[in-house]
Design an enzyme around this catalytic site. Structure first.
Site: not given
Ligand code: NAD
Length: 424
Positions: A68, A113-115
């Site tokens: 995201v 962001a992050k994943g």
């Protein structure tokens, strides 16, 4: 039938809602336009991929992966990749927004962001994890990029996974691009000072807050929850500055010595004992829940989220909480802590030392040059100290907690930048 200990009660909060509740308060203080509010609350991009991976036994297992990108208003987005069975899109969305505010509060030119991948890395072989990481990178290679979106390690990932990610991305582009990811091994362009960076930021913000509260570090008692990267470095560095670390903990329990624990001994013990403090001598054992309520000057939660919740917040005796972990105080506990007059240095400020040195890693990669550890520490200390002073000033100006002040600083910066950049 034997007595079964009830599961610890905690505020079960949807992580995105928990982030949004603070965001809403800060936005109201700022008088943020509805349009800008709508822009900042919505992630720019949410990608969900399915990753078929050949397991060691020849079977094919399909994993779900997420990335995201919450915002790229301040610059390319930045944030870790988490491997864990609990990873879900709501959590990744919340953590991505958190990264936007964290980068903005320390004034580094990144969005958030992050994943993550829903998997259990402890049950997978290195070969399976490598294939999974490469599959994820392939699927995300249009999202990632040194000027677009820069991943980093998070729970369940480390330098090893970042090396695979950098390699797979470089193969896809036909050239070595090490600035696509941070938290790499040193030989691949990792930065000196990265390992201790988050704990160091915790130490810097703790000392700055203690100065405001007139707590003398040489007379301070500190309890630290979590003895991993963040907790053990914060403990070591605070001890070096004269404080007495009277309690530490990990998954095995919490360990107390009123006279102060020798942190080098504890680290050496943990490293020899398979990463655990279980059996460490010269201390009394209590639970992690009891550690939160200890009679200390400073409490550093550096393990996991929601450990200070609506049921135990009123029992916190520390005058200062410094949030090494992400989200250790539930949104419901915020007002209890505030009303009790406890100062809480929020996660987006207290643990921002990590992303700051990640930024330095990216800068060094792009320069093709290496800084000394001394230069890295000096510059990150300056950034964290400046951010603390700024947040403190805003908390006085708006008469709000440091947490809401940190959100005000961050949201104001992103909103102003958005107004200059404009939209469709
Ligand atoms: P880590 O895995 O190195 O250490 C975690 C520690 O917490 C271990 O000692 C573990 O035993 C302990 N722990 C786990 N569950 C626990 C529980 N239920 N009760 C008590 N202790 C428990 O992780 P880390 O990198 O030190 O990260 C800790 C926190 O800091 C996380 O919230 C993470 O998101 C946050 N954080 C880390 C960094 C970083 O650079 N490492 C940066 C920003 C924020």
């Amino acid at each position: 039938m034997g007595y079964i200990e009830p599961a610890p009660i905690k505020d079960k909060e949807n992580p995105f809602e928990s982030m949004m509740s603070r965001f809403r308060i800060a936005a109201q203080h700022l008088g943020l336009d509805d349009e800008v509010y709508d822009v900042l609350k919505s992630p720019t991009r949410q990608v969900i991929v399915s990753l078929p991976v050949t397991m060691d036994d020849g079977s094919i297992k399909v994993f779900e992966g997420y990335r995201v990108v919450h915002s790229t208003i301040l610059g390319p987005s930045k944030g870790g990749v988490r491997y864990d069975m609990d990873v879900n899109i709501d959590e990744v969305k919340a953590l991505a927004a958190w990264m936007t505010w964290k980068c903005a509060v320390v004034d580094i030119p990144y969005g958030g962001a992050k994943g993550g991948i829903r998997c259990n890395p402890r049950e997978m072989s290195p070969g399976e994890i490598e294939r999974l990481t490469r599959a994820y990178t392939q699927e995300m290679h249009e999202v990632f990029g040194p000027d677009r979106d820069i991943p980093a390690p998070d729970m369940g990932t480390g330098p090893r996974e970042m090396a695979w990610l950098m390699d797979e991305f470089s193969r896809a582009r036909g050239m070595t691009i090490n600035s696509v990811v941070t938290g790499k091994p040193l030989v691949l362009g990792g930065s000196l000072g990265r390992t201790e960076a988050t704990g160091r930021g915790v130490m810097i913000t703790a000392l700055a807050a203690m100065e405001r509260l007139k707590i003398n570090p040489y007379q301070a008692k500190i309890a630290i929850q979590g003895f991993g990267n963040v907790g053990s470095w914060a403990a070591r560095l605070l001890e070096e500055r004269g404080a007495s670390i009277t309690a530490i903990s990990d998954l095995s329990g919490a360990y107390v010595n009123e006279k102060g624990i020798n942190i080098d001994d504890a680290i050496a013990y943990r490293d020899k004992n398979n990463g655990s403090l279980e059996g460490f001598a010269g201390v009394a054992k209590i639970t992690n829940e009891e550690l939160i309520e200890l009679d200390v000057d400073v409490l550093v939660p550096a393990a996991k989220e929601d450990v200070i919740h609506s049921r135990n917040a009123a029992k916190v005796k520390a005058r200062l909480i410094v949030e090494g972990a992400n989200g250790p105080t539930s949104a419901k506990a915020d007002s209890i802590v505030n009303d009790a007059g406890i100062m809480a240095v929020p996660d987006i400020l207290a643990n921002a030392g990590g992303v700051t040195v990640s930024y330095f890693e990216w800068v060094q990669n792009r320069l093709g040059y290496k800084w000394t550890g001394e230069r890295v520490n000096r510059r990150s200390d300056r950034i964290i100290k400046t951010a603390f002073n700024n947040v403190y000033r805003v908390s006085q100006e708006y008469n709000v907690s440091l947490r809401i002040a940190a959100y005000i600083v961050a949201i104001d910066k992103v909103a102003k930048t958005y107004k200059y950049r404009g939209g469709f």
